[in-house]
Design a protein around this motif. Structure first.
Motif, short mmCIF file in Angstrom:
data_model
loop_
_atom_site.label_atom_id
_atom_site.label_comp_id
_atom_site.label_asym_id
_atom_site.label_seq_id
_atom_site.Cartn_x
_atom_site.Cartn_y
_atom_site.Cartn_z
N GLN A 1 0.85 -1.42 -0.19
CA GLN A 1 0.09 0.03 -0.13
C GLN A 1 0.72 1.19 0.04
OE1 GLN A 1 -2.29 -1.01 3.72
NE2 GLN A 1 -4.27 -1.04 2.01
N ARG A 2 0.13 2.40 -0.49
CA ARG A 2 0.89 3.47 -0.67
C ARG A 2 1.38 4.11 0.91
NH1 ARG A 2 -1.26 9.55 -3.16
NH2 ARG A 2 0.77 10.11 -3.13
N GLU B 1 10.18 -0.92 -8.30
CA GLU B 1 11.65 -0.88 -8.63
C GLU B 1 12.18 0.19 -7.75
OE1 GLU B 1 9.73 -1.74 -12.91
OE2 GLU B 1 9.24 -0.53 -10.85
N PHE B 2 11.43 1.32 -7.72
CA PHE B 2 12.08 2.53 -6.99
C PHE B 2 12.94 2.04 -5.67
CE2 PHE B 2 9.23 4.80 -10.08
CZ PHE B 2 10.08 5.19 -10.74
N ALA B 3 12.04 1.28 -5.04
CA ALA B 3 12.50 0.77 -3.69
C ALA B 3 13.88 0.34 -3.64
CB ALA B 3 11.49 -0.25 -3.06
N LEU B 4 14.47 -0.25 -4.92
CA LEU B 4 15.59 -0.59 -4.78
C LEU B 4 16.56 0.32 -4.69
CD1 LEU B 4 15.53 -3.28 -7.77
CD2 LEU B 4 15.44 -3.62 -5.18
N ILE B 5 16.60 1.44 -5.18
CA ILE B 5 17.49 2.81 -5.04
C ILE B 5 17.14 3.51 -3.72
CG2 ILE B 5 18.25 4.61 -6.40
CD1 ILE B 5 18.74 1.90 -7.74
N SER C 1 4.60 4.66 -3.34
CA SER C 1 4.15 5.72 -4.01
C SER C 1 2.53 5.43 -4.53
CB SER C 1 4.92 6.51 -5.04
OG SER C 1 5.14 5.27 -6.17
N ALA C 2 2.37 4.19 -4.60
CA ALA C 2 1.06 3.87 -4.95
C ALA C 2 0.36 2.30 -4.30
CB ALA C 2 1.05 3.53 -6.36
#
Length: 233
Positions: A45-46, A86-90, A96-97
């Motif tokens: 969840q966001r 994928e953003f969580a990897l960086i 965000s959603a």
């Protein structure tokens, strides 16, 4: 008995990892964890901590936002062959959603901490991620441009062309069948319009000769769609 870990060829099938050397793919394959979700089950969840990404092997996941008015805005649908989170990897920032399975779904998790170790050992992995995020940013810019600057018929034509390019690559056939796996309500949310307006836009594209329908399949004429996607004046 647990299934074997996915082979390097599985990871090469994803855009983010397609150009990696064999040793980096093997390292990815050795560290992933398998997960399953039932239809209707929430993946994340966001606002939740972002600690992993998912490589989808089967199923379908919708990524959504909930507006202050309680309306669900569908950002996209992810299917087998797609990645999400994928953003969580960086950056390790909160999600965000919302992500919800809309069919029985299976995939392989890659955790952020492990990804950092892999990227340090295999620099090509970090560069592949950077190139992937650059492409995603450009796609997002194109989508925002479509919503802000184009009339609904053009936005719909651009969406259909984008979907055809996702399936067929840079050169889709002159007439290509397309089975949309989303409802008109979901399509309306993607395009930022109401369902009746999207229905009228579909009819306008049919009248223009860019689309025809046979049951659940839309037959898309790519040249006509391209003209409608970039109207003059």
């Amino acid at each position: 008995m647990e299934p074997p870990l996915p082979r390097p060829a599985f990871w090469r099938s994803f855009e983010m990892f397609s150009g990696l050397p064999a040793e980096a793919l093997a390292a990815l394959a050795a560290t992933a964890r398998r997960r399953r979700w039932q239809s209707g089950e929430v993946l994340f969840q966001r606002g939740e901590p972002g600690e992993w990404m998912l490589a989808l092997a089967d199923g379908r996941v919708k990524l959504t936002l909930l507006t202050p008015q309680g309306r669900e805005l569908i950002l996209r649908h992810a299917e087998a062959g797609d990645t999400l989170g994928e953003f969580a990897l960086i950056d390790g920032e909160p999600r965000s959603a919302d992500a919800t399975a809309v069919a029985p779904t299976e995939g392989w998790l890659l955790e952020r901490a492990r990804f950092a170790e892999l990227a340090e050992a295999h620099p090509a992995l970090g560069m592949a991620a950077a190139r992937y995020f650059c492409r995603r940013l450009r796609e997002t810019t194109d989508q925002l441009e479509g919503i802000a600057l184009y009339q609904l018929e053009a936005r719909l034509a651009r969406f259909l062309l984008f979907t055809l390019h996702q399936i067929h690559g840079e050169a889709p056939p002159p007439e290509a069948p397309l089975r949309l796996e989303i409802s008109q309500t979901e399509l309306a949310a993607v395009l930022g319009a109401s369902r009746p307006k999207v229905n009228r836009a579909l009819m306008a594209l049919q009248a223009a000769g860019a689309l025809s329908r046979d049951g659940g399949v839309w037959h898309c004429r790519t040249a006509a769609l391209a003209l409608l996607a970039e109207p003059e004046g």
